[in-house]
Structure formats: C-alpha cells, structure tokens
Design an enzyme around this catalytic site. Structure first.
Site, mmCIF file in Angstrom:
data_model
loop_
_atom_site.group_PDB
_atom_site.id
_atom_site.type_symbol
_atom_site.label_atom_id
_atom_site.label_comp_id
_atom_site.label_asym_id
_atom_site.label_seq_id
_atom_site.Cartn_x
_atom_site.Cartn_y
_atom_site.Cartn_z
ATOM 1 N N ALA A 47 0.759 -1.141 -0.120
ATOM 2 C CA ALA A 47 -0.024 -0.027 0.097
ATOM 3 C C ALA A 47 0.805 1.295 -0.184
ATOM 4 C CB ALA A 47 -0.816 0.140 1.323
ATOM 5 N N GLU B 143 4.678 -4.845 7.455
ATOM 6 C CA GLU B 143 3.994 -3.783 7.974
ATOM 7 C C GLU B 143 4.587 -3.448 9.418
ATOM 8 O OE1 GLU B 143 2.645 -6.016 6.223
ATOM 9 O OE2 GLU B 143 1.236 -4.956 4.974
ATOM 10 N N GLU C 134 -0.468 -9.235 -0.125
ATOM 11 C CA GLU C 134 -1.984 -9.656 0.069
ATOM 12 C C GLU C 134 -2.770 -9.732 -1.162
ATOM 13 O OE1 GLU C 134 -1.868 -6.131 2.664
ATOM 14 O OE2 GLU C 134 -2.709 -7.354 4.183
ATOM 15 N N GLY D 10 0.658 -4.845 1.061
ATOM 16 C CA GLY D 10 -0.495 -4.965 0.254
ATOM 17 C C GLY D 10 -0.290 -5.977 -1.124
HETATM 18 N N1 CAA Z 1 4.424 3.185 -1.049
HETATM 19 C C1 CAA Z 1 4.843 4.235 -1.461
HETATM 20 N N2 CAA Z 1 6.119 4.340 -2.478
HETATM 21 C C2 CAA Z 1 6.553 3.263 -2.364
HETATM 22 C C3 CAA Z 1 6.497 2.166 -1.822
HETATM 23 C C4 CAA Z 1 5.230 2.032 -1.016
HETATM 24 N N3 CAA Z 1 4.723 0.820 -0.516
HETATM 25 N N4 CAA Z 1 7.385 1.421 -2.140
HETATM 26 C C5 CAA Z 1 8.253 1.747 -2.916
HETATM 27 N N5 CAA Z 1 7.839 3.108 -3.276
HETATM 28 C C6 CAA Z 1 8.599 4.078 -3.741
HETATM 29 C C7 CAA Z 1 9.890 4.702 -3.048
HETATM 30 O O1 CAA Z 1 9.446 5.617 -1.972
HETATM 31 C C8 CAA Z 1 10.708 5.580 -4.154
HETATM 32 O O2 CAA Z 1 10.100 6.327 -4.505
HETATM 33 P P1 CAA Z 1 11.116 7.784 -4.944
HETATM 34 O O3 CAA Z 1 11.832 7.287 -6.024
HETATM 35 O O4 CAA Z 1 10.121 8.972 -5.409
HETATM 36 O O5 CAA Z 1 12.141 8.099 -3.732
HETATM 37 C C9 CAA Z 1 10.242 4.563 -5.427
HETATM 38 O O6 CAA Z 1 9.173 3.729 -4.846
HETATM 39 C C10 CAA Z 1 11.434 3.285 -5.474
HETATM 40 O O7 CAA Z 1 11.479 2.726 -4.214
HETATM 41 P P2 CAA Z 1 12.932 2.443 -3.544
HETATM 42 O O8 CAA Z 1 14.013 3.880 -3.897
HETATM 43 O O9 CAA Z 1 12.568 2.332 -2.012
HETATM 44 O O10 CAA Z 1 13.666 1.205 -4.020
HETATM 45 P P3 CAA Z 1 14.709 0.249 -3.572
HETATM 46 O O11 CAA Z 1 15.244 -0.730 -4.726
HETATM 47 O O12 CAA Z 1 15.676 0.830 -2.871
HETATM 48 O O13 CAA Z 1 13.828 -0.577 -2.473
HETATM 49 C C11 CAA Z 1 11.958 -1.784 -1.733
HETATM 50 C C12 CAA Z 1 12.754 -1.530 -2.651
HETATM 51 C C13 CAA Z 1 12.591 -2.765 -0.855
HETATM 52 C C14 CAA Z 1 10.760 -2.293 -2.191
HETATM 53 C C15 CAA Z 1 11.391 -0.475 -0.734
HETATM 54 O O14 CAA Z 1 10.913 0.510 -1.828
HETATM 55 C C16 CAA Z 1 10.488 -0.873 0.077
HETATM 56 O O15 CAA Z 1 10.867 -1.206 1.380
HETATM 57 N N6 CAA Z 1 9.177 -0.243 0.167
HETATM 58 C C17 CAA Z 1 8.315 -0.225 1.173
HETATM 59 C C18 CAA Z 1 7.694 -1.895 1.332
HETATM 60 C C19 CAA Z 1 6.801 -1.672 2.379
HETATM 61 O O16 CAA Z 1 6.842 -1.520 3.476
HETATM 62 N N7 CAA Z 1 5.461 -2.220 1.996
HETATM 63 C C20 CAA Z 1 4.316 -2.471 3.030
HETATM 64 C C21 CAA Z 1 3.477 -1.045 2.966
HETATM 65 S S1 CAA Z 1 2.324 -0.903 4.234
HETATM 66 C C22 CAA Z 1 0.946 -2.091 3.594
HETATM 67 O O17 CAA Z 1 1.182 -2.673 2.503
HETATM 68 C C23 CAA Z 1 -0.402 -2.141 4.436
HETATM 69 C C24 CAA Z 1 -1.250 -2.860 3.954
HETATM 70 O O18 CAA Z 1 -1.097 -4.161 4.662
HETATM 71 C C25 CAA Z 1 -2.360 -2.578 3.266
#
Ligand code: CAA
Length: 258
Positions: free
Chosen positions: A64, A132, A112, A109
């Site tokens: 998400a 999360e 999921e 998500g």
């Molecule tokens: N939400 C919003 N933006 C996201 C995102 C997310 N879940 N995941 C990645 N992005 C964005 C980053 O912010 C980045 O944007 P910018 O270029 O504008 O800075 C872009 O995508 C590329 O990401 P990274 O630079 O972080 O890429 P990376 O290769 O260094 O890392 C990754 C990849 C490990 C997937 C890392 O992006 C990450 O950890 N993402 C978040 C994963 C996460 O925590 N997901 C769970 C969300 S909570 C949820 O999903 C709740 C639910 O159950 C409903």
C-alpha cells in the site's frame, strides 16, 4: 485508467498494476482502477482465466502507498482498509481462475494482492514479505488471514512478526508460491497454465473453484455435501454431455460454457 492495464489475449485477461515509479504501490486511485478492471473481467463471459502482474522491472506491488497512508486518521485508515478488502474480495470472488505472476517485490498489500489470487507463480527475482510491523502497523488487506490459511499459523507469524522478506525459493518451500521461474519465462508459464485451464469445461472449473473455496471453512461432511450437489448439477449442462460424448467418440470436446 492511468495505473492499471487490462489486456485480453483470447480467453485470457492480464491485469498489470503499472505504476513503476512507486514500485506499483497501491494508493486509492490504483485500488479504484483495479476494482474497475476486475469488474470488466467479471462482466466478460468469454474469459476463462486472469493473470495479475506488476509493470516495470522491479516490482509486482511493493505494498500500500506509504506516502498516502502516512497521515491517515483512524477513520481514513478504516476507509482505506475497507477499500483494499473490498477490491481483493472482488478479485477472489471472480468465477474464473486468477493466477498471480509475481515478477519482483510483493510486499505488504502486494503480497496480499497475490494471496487473493488462486495461486502464485514467482520469478527468481521475486521477494515476498509482510513488512507492516516495520512501519508499526499490521497487514491491512487480508494478509493475517489469507497467509495464515495458506502457509499455517507459525510460518505466517514468523513472516508477519519479523517483517523480513523471503526469496522465491523460500516462498515455494513454504507453499506460498507454486513454482519459481526464470524472470523471462514467468509470463509464458502463467499463460501456458491459463491456456490449459481455458480448454477445460468452464462451468466445471468455476464450480471446482466455488466448491474448494466454499468448503475451506466448513466441516468435511459439509464440504463434501456442496461438492456432491455441484457434481450432480453439472450433469444438467450441455458441456457435460459434450465432454463425455467427445471422450467416447475419441475427439476433442468443444465447450460452450452452457
Ligand atoms: N509506498 C509508496 N512508495 C513506495 C512504496 C510504497 N509501499 N514502495 C516503494 N515506493 C517508492 C519509493 O518511495 C521510491 O520513490 P522515490 O523514487 O520517489 O523516492 C520508489 O518507490 C523506489 O523505491 P526505493 O527507492 O525504496 O527502491 P529500493 O530498490 O531501494 O527498495 C523496496 C525497494 C525494498 C521495495 C523499498 O521500496 C521498500 O521497502 N518499500 C516499502 C515496502 C513496504 O513497506 N510495503 C508495505 C507497505 S504497508 C501495507 O502494504 C499495508 C497493508 O497491508 C495494506
């Protein structure tokens, strides 16, 4: 639609979450577009299988959208959770089989979304996780429930409590993914499986899905009872007559979804 693509390839539909700049993260717009794409698939009686995948090179769906969620109030979080649940419920409720082609990060998500599909094939580059708790929340689109039902409580707890990612081989090892494919072969493999399913009796496939899913929460005898009813009902279809007549006549069956 800006972030969700729906493509048709004969009887097979492909939905691509296509927001690669944010690793296909699910915000309200993406979820709304996904819901519209699912409704189009549901309304198209010519379709026999759906594949769900992620656009770009890196991600299936990285979760998400954290930027959108960061300042949510309790009420906004509730509404967002309801939206995510209703979209994934509508995906799960499709009568045709749904295959997740997990081509990269499937986090939060994203995992999921894959879990709401009937089964998952993973590319060697895939990484699964429910991170999360690293954000001090819990899975909000069904992860605590669907992951637990698929891999068991202890495996689900290990993934959800640690928030750590697992690779595709480990995902296959615990029964989360069915197979691990080289990245370049993932979609071809999913299409091959979808094409095989598309040749089968469509009402039978739909009933098999209905009975497997409907029976999961029932006692064995009650599950067997809905199986028996569905089995018998299929004998009232033209496709059953065609399937068995074709077998006995040593020719390929031509099913009409009737
Ligand atoms: N939400 C919003 N933006 C996201 C995102 C997310 N879940 N995941 C990645 N992005 C964005 C980053 O912010 C980045 O944007 P910018 O270029 O504008 O800075 C872009 O995508 C590329 O990401 P990274 O630079 O972080 O890429 P990376 O290769 O260094 O890392 C990754 C990849 C490990 C997937 C890392 O992006 C990450 O950890 N993402 C978040 C994963 C996460 O925590 N997901 C769970 C969300 S909570 C949820 O999903 C709740 C639910 O159950 C409903």
């Amino acid at each position: 639609m800006d972030f969700v693509k729906l493509e048709l390839d004969g009887p097979i539909a492909v939905i691509t979450i296509d927001r690669p700049k944010a690793l296909n993260a699910l915000n309200r717009q993406v979820l709304t577009e996904l819901s519209q794409a699912i409704a189009q698939v549901a309304a198209n009686t010519a379709l026999r299988a759906l594949i769900v995948t992620g656009g770009g090179e890196k991600a299936f769906v990285a979760g998400a959208d954290i930027a959108e969620m960061a300042n949510f109030t309790h009420a906004e979080a509730l509404t967002f959770g309801e939206l995510g649940h209703s979209v994934l419920d509508s995906l799960e409720a499709l009568t045709i089989p749904v295959i997740a082609a997990v081509n990269g990060f499937a986090l939060g998500g994203g995992s999921e979304l894959a879990l709401a599909c009937d089964f998952i094939y993973a590319s060697e580059k895939a990484k699964f996780g429910l991170p999360e708790v690293t954000l001090a929340v819990i899975p909000g689109f069904g992860g605590t429930q669907r992951l637990t039902r698929l891999v068991g409580r202890a495996r689900a707890k290990e993934m959800i409590f640690t928030g750590d990612m697992i690779d595709a081989v480990k995902a296959k090892d615990i029964g989360l993914a069915l197979e691990v494919l080289p990245a370049a072969e993932l979609m071809a493999h999913c299409k091959k499986i979808a094409t095989t399913i598309a040749k089968r009796g469509p009402l039978a496939v739909a009933q098999a899905k209905h009975v497997i899913d409907g029976g999961a929460a029932l006692q064995l005898k009650d599950g067997n009872s809905i199986e028996r009813d569905a089995f018998a009902r299929l004998f009232g279809t033209a496709d059953q007559k065609e399937g068995m007549t074709a077998f006995l006549g040593k020719r390929a069956a031509e099913f009409k979804n009737a």
